[in-house]
Design an enzyme around this catalytic site. Sequence first.
Site, PDB file in Angstrom:
ATOM      1  N   ASP A  71       0.878  -1.170   0.000  1.00  0.00           N
ATOM      2  CA  ASP A  71       0.000   0.000   0.000  1.00  0.00           C
ATOM      3  C   ASP A  71       0.908   1.210   0.000  1.00  0.00           C
ATOM      4  O   ASP A  71       1.878   1.278   0.756  1.00  0.00           O
ATOM      5  CB  ASP A  71      -0.938   0.023   1.207  1.00  0.00           C
ATOM      6  CG  ASP A  71      -2.112   0.957   0.927  1.00  0.00           C
ATOM      7  OD1 ASP A  71      -2.885   0.669  -0.014  1.00  0.00           O
ATOM      8  OD2 ASP A  71      -2.235   2.000   1.605  1.00  0.00           O
ATOM      9  N   PHE A 154       4.432   5.152 -13.552  1.00  0.00           N
ATOM     10  CA  PHE A 154       2.963   5.186 -13.508  1.00  0.00           C
ATOM     11  C   PHE A 154       2.546   6.233 -12.482  1.00  0.00           C
ATOM     12  O   PHE A 154       3.379   6.852 -11.813  1.00  0.00           O
ATOM     13  CB  PHE A 154       2.407   3.793 -13.146  1.00  0.00           C
ATOM     14  CG  PHE A 154       2.726   3.354 -11.738  1.00  0.00           C
ATOM     15  CD1 PHE A 154       3.953   2.777 -11.442  1.00  0.00           C
ATOM     16  CD2 PHE A 154       1.809   3.522 -10.701  1.00  0.00           C
ATOM     17  CE1 PHE A 154       4.256   2.379 -10.146  1.00  0.00           C
ATOM     18  CE2 PHE A 154       2.101   3.124  -9.401  1.00  0.00           C
ATOM     19  CZ  PHE A 154       3.333   2.552  -9.123  1.00  0.00           C
TER      20      PHE A 154
HETATM   21  P1  ITT Z   1      -3.237  -2.344  -5.611  1.00  0.00           P
HETATM   22  O1  ITT Z   1      -4.008  -1.955  -4.371  1.00  0.00           O
HETATM   23  O2  ITT Z   1      -3.946  -3.351  -6.450  1.00  0.00           O
HETATM   24  O3  ITT Z   1      -1.818  -2.704  -5.332  1.00  0.00           O
HETATM   25  P2  ITT Z   1      -3.494   0.468  -6.217  1.00  0.00           P
HETATM   26  O4  ITT Z   1      -3.032   1.334  -7.350  1.00  0.00           O
HETATM   27  O5  ITT Z   1      -4.954   0.597  -5.812  1.00  0.00           O
HETATM   28  O6  ITT Z   1      -3.141  -1.044  -6.577  1.00  0.00           O
HETATM   29  P3  ITT Z   1      -2.701   1.617  -3.714  1.00  0.00           P
HETATM   30  O7  ITT Z   1      -4.037   1.499  -3.075  1.00  0.00           O
HETATM   31  O8  ITT Z   1      -1.478   1.316  -2.895  1.00  0.00           O
HETATM   32  O9  ITT Z   1      -2.567   0.691  -4.980  1.00  0.00           O
HETATM   33  O10 ITT Z   1      -2.605   3.082  -4.312  1.00  0.00           O
HETATM   34  C1  ITT Z   1      -1.385   3.622  -4.584  1.00  0.00           C
HETATM   35  C2  ITT Z   1      -1.562   4.818  -5.511  1.00  0.00           C
HETATM   36  O11 ITT Z   1      -0.549   5.788  -5.154  1.00  0.00           O
HETATM   37  C3  ITT Z   1      -1.304   4.414  -6.942  1.00  0.00           C
HETATM   38  O12 ITT Z   1      -2.494   4.062  -7.614  1.00  0.00           O
HETATM   39  C4  ITT Z   1      -0.655   5.687  -7.512  1.00  0.00           C
HETATM   40  O13 ITT Z   1      -1.658   6.611  -7.866  1.00  0.00           O
HETATM   41  C5  ITT Z   1       0.112   6.217  -6.307  1.00  0.00           C
HETATM   42  N1  ITT Z   1       1.480   5.663  -6.274  1.00  0.00           N
HETATM   43  C6  ITT Z   1       1.982   4.725  -5.417  1.00  0.00           C
HETATM   44  N2  ITT Z   1       3.252   4.423  -5.734  1.00  0.00           N
HETATM   45  C7  ITT Z   1       3.559   5.179  -6.802  1.00  0.00           C
HETATM   46  C8  ITT Z   1       4.716   5.303  -7.602  1.00  0.00           C
HETATM   47  O14 ITT Z   1       5.803   4.563  -7.390  1.00  0.00           O
HETATM   48  N3  ITT Z   1       4.674   6.169  -8.607  1.00  0.00           N
HETATM   49  C9  ITT Z   1       3.591   6.904  -8.848  1.00  0.00           C
HETATM   50  N4  ITT Z   1       2.446   6.838  -8.182  1.00  0.00           N
HETATM   51  C10 ITT Z   1       2.430   5.973  -7.153  1.00  0.00           C
END
Ligand code: ITT
Length: 197
Positions: A71, A154
């Site tokens: 997360d 991303f």
């Molecule tokens: P999963 O829960 O399926 O892993 P998710 O995208 O919903 O996918 P999160 O709830 O952890 O995952 O949300 C993290 C969000 O934060 C992600 O969708 C991005 O918008 C942002 N984020 C996290 N890490 C990032 C990164 O390395 N680079 C850019 N944005 C990031």
Amino acid sequence: MPKTLVVGTGNPGKVRELALLLDGLPWNLKGLADLPPVDDPIEDGDTFEANAIKKALYFSGCFNLAAVADDSGLMVDALDGAPGVHSARYAGDGASDAERNAKLLAALANVPEERRTARFVCCAAFVRPGEPPHIEMGTAEGHILFAPRGHAGFGYDPLFVPIGHSLTFGELSPREKMVVSHRGKAFRKLRGYLESL
Ligand code: ITT
């Protein structure tokens, strides 16, 4: 025989990064695309730690296998830490990365360069059936630009310049990003733990 490890994320950007970060471990990695379909986990925790544990427990339980999950999110100082744990849904369900980035830039429209400090945070969680979760944290400090730059990575990557660099996470190569990123830091620690088991 290598043990199986479920890589519990539906985010293709994370899938690519976790494949790099977990490569070479004595575990047989299985992404969600390699497994029977299951519902999405419920992410209603108030912290990265709570949500990472929920996801890893959920996927471990679904398949009765060991699982990792992450997360993560972006905490912007001028927005009191938002979007934080709500980073994925900052512009509503179904919005694109470009829409989330546009919303963030609008929220920071009147914030000068010196107050655009931010950090990415990642909590990596590992769960084996019947065992308590193990978590590791990683953070990456930096600042938010006034316009996106770069197409690698991303999410908010094109807006984020890590401290000590002049390029955004969207301009660095995946391997360069992993050296300084929140996910790289959390999963290198988790990798050490997995190697010690
Ligand atoms: P999963 O829960 O399926 O892993 P998710 O995208 O919903 O996918 P999160 O709830 O952890 O995952 O949300 C993290 C969000 O934060 C992600 O969708 C991005 O918008 C942002 N984020 C996290 N890490 C990032 C990164 O390395 N680079 C850019 N944005 C990031």
